[in-house]
Design an enzyme around this catalytic site. Sequence first.
Site, PDB file in Angstrom:
ATOM      1  CG  HIS A  57       2.138   3.077   6.206  1.00  0.00           C
ATOM      2  ND1 HIS A  57       0.821   3.461   6.105  1.00  0.00           N
ATOM      3  CD2 HIS A  57       2.650   3.233   4.968  1.00  0.00           C
ATOM      4  CE1 HIS A  57       0.546   3.798   4.860  1.00  0.00           C
ATOM      5  NE2 HIS A  57       1.649   3.672   4.139  1.00  0.00           N
ATOM      6  CG  HIS A  65       1.176  -0.695  -2.303  1.00  0.00           C
ATOM      7  ND1 HIS A  65       2.040  -0.638  -1.241  1.00  0.00           N
ATOM      8  CD2 HIS A  65       0.269   0.302  -2.084  1.00  0.00           C
ATOM      9  CE1 HIS A  65       1.660   0.332  -0.414  1.00  0.00           C
ATOM     10  NE2 HIS A  65       0.593   0.928  -0.915  1.00  0.00           N
ATOM     11  CG  ASP A  72       2.813   5.977   0.630  1.00  0.00           C
ATOM     12  OD1 ASP A  72       2.338   5.429  -0.378  1.00  0.00           O
ATOM     13  OD2 ASP A  72       2.399   5.754   1.790  1.00  0.00           O
ATOM     14  CG  HIS A  73       4.579   2.060  -0.141  1.00  0.00           C
ATOM     15  ND1 HIS A  73       4.854   1.306   0.973  1.00  0.00           N
ATOM     16  CD2 HIS A  73       3.479   2.800   0.176  1.00  0.00           C
ATOM     17  CE1 HIS A  73       3.963   1.568   1.913  1.00  0.00           C
ATOM     18  NE2 HIS A  73       3.116   2.472   1.451  1.00  0.00           N
ATOM     19  CG  ASP A  87       0.332   0.928   2.653  1.00  0.00           C
ATOM     20  OD1 ASP A  87       1.313   0.786   3.402  1.00  0.00           O
ATOM     21  OD2 ASP A  87       0.099   1.975   2.025  1.00  0.00           O
ATOM     22  CG  HIS A 134      -0.968   3.575  -2.940  1.00  0.00           C
ATOM     23  ND1 HIS A 134      -1.710   2.909  -1.990  1.00  0.00           N
ATOM     24  CD2 HIS A 134      -1.828   3.897  -3.952  1.00  0.00           C
ATOM     25  CE1 HIS A 134      -2.979   2.830  -2.417  1.00  0.00           C
ATOM     26  NE2 HIS A 134      -3.071   3.414  -3.596  1.00  0.00           N
ATOM     27  CG  HIS A 186      -3.485  -1.006   0.276  1.00  0.00           C
ATOM     28  ND1 HIS A 186      -4.003  -0.279   1.310  1.00  0.00           N
ATOM     29  CD2 HIS A 186      -2.583  -0.182  -0.339  1.00  0.00           C
ATOM     30  CE1 HIS A 186      -3.445   0.922   1.304  1.00  0.00           C
ATOM     31  NE2 HIS A 186      -2.591   1.016   0.322  1.00  0.00           N
TER      32      HIS A 186
HETATM   33 ZN   LIG Z   1       1.448   3.702   2.031  1.00  0.00          ZN
HETATM   34 ZN   LIG Z   2      -0.896   2.286  -0.028  1.00  0.00          ZN
END
Ligand SMILES: [Zn+2]
Ligand SMILES: [Zn+2]
Length: 306
Positions: free
Chosen positions: A270, A62, A66-67, A212, A64, A142
């Site tokens: 995570h 996805h 951090d990915h 997530d 976000h 999510h």
């Molecule tokens: Zn994340």
């Molecule tokens: Zn996320």
Amino acid sequence: MTFSVTILGSNSAIPVHGRHPSAQVINIHDQLFLVDCGEGTQMRMNEFKIRRSRIHQIFISHLHGDHYFGLIGLINSYHLLKRQEPLHIYAPAGMQEIIEVQLKNSRTEIAYELLFHTIDASTNKKIFENDIVEVYTIPMNHRIECCGFFFREKKGLRKLLPEKLQQHEIPQAYYNALKQGDDYIKKDGSIIKNDELTLAPQPSHTYACCSDTLFNEQIIPIISGADLLYHETTFMNDSAARAVITFHSTTLQAAEIAKKANVKKLLIGHFSAKYESLQPVLEEAQQVFKETVLAEEGKTFSVENA
Ligand SMILES: [Zn+2]
Ligand SMILES: [Zn+2]
């Protein structure tokens, strides 16, 4: 045959306590697949001696940061290193636009073929297949469109029994057909059954990688019986209310999913930045599902021997 997962990043949101945002490398028969590409992914690849030139498919769960914040860096490095082979990126809608705006404004014209495949994260669908593996999306629940990835190793070929082949004087030209499971028909029309000449292939293995998500039992039939399940475990049980607000899962919830899906082993990751020590996180998950391990960075987890 190798089937393993190496953790490059296991933290959520920010890099802290020596941990990095999400990224992991799946090795299936020495073909490498990258799942998520958080900031620092390339540095971790160097450190853990991952040969990035062997990655041809990248799966992003996805959008976000951090990915995927490491993705433009990796794409650019491939360009500078004069990559020749195409690179396939599987991600929800928006990924292509994000990458292209960065390339456009830096006037970088990627010299290799960069191919985007927009995935529908809301369905359980096959998105990739080659000679050794099939990859399916697993819908996550999510804050934004998000999916996990289910890796199913393909059944190998049957193993020839050389002494039997000799005994029946079977020409080499038939070996491939025998490996695929065909019977052998002799010149006089009589049949030698395949199982007299070959052994059954190794069982195929599966890895379910679930990033997530809010606690979501709907994924259980999809991941059922997996050899290895990665499930996000952002919070411990005392932050269960916070997990709901942020659409994440807790230790007990991840373990509950593992138990109900009857997987062999659970890999948790995570982690929230609030946990410096992960030992309590691990122990809490193990209360519900004993075969739980921490997604420690630099560690490789075997899927075939899970
Ligand atoms: Zn994340
Ligand atoms: Zn996320």
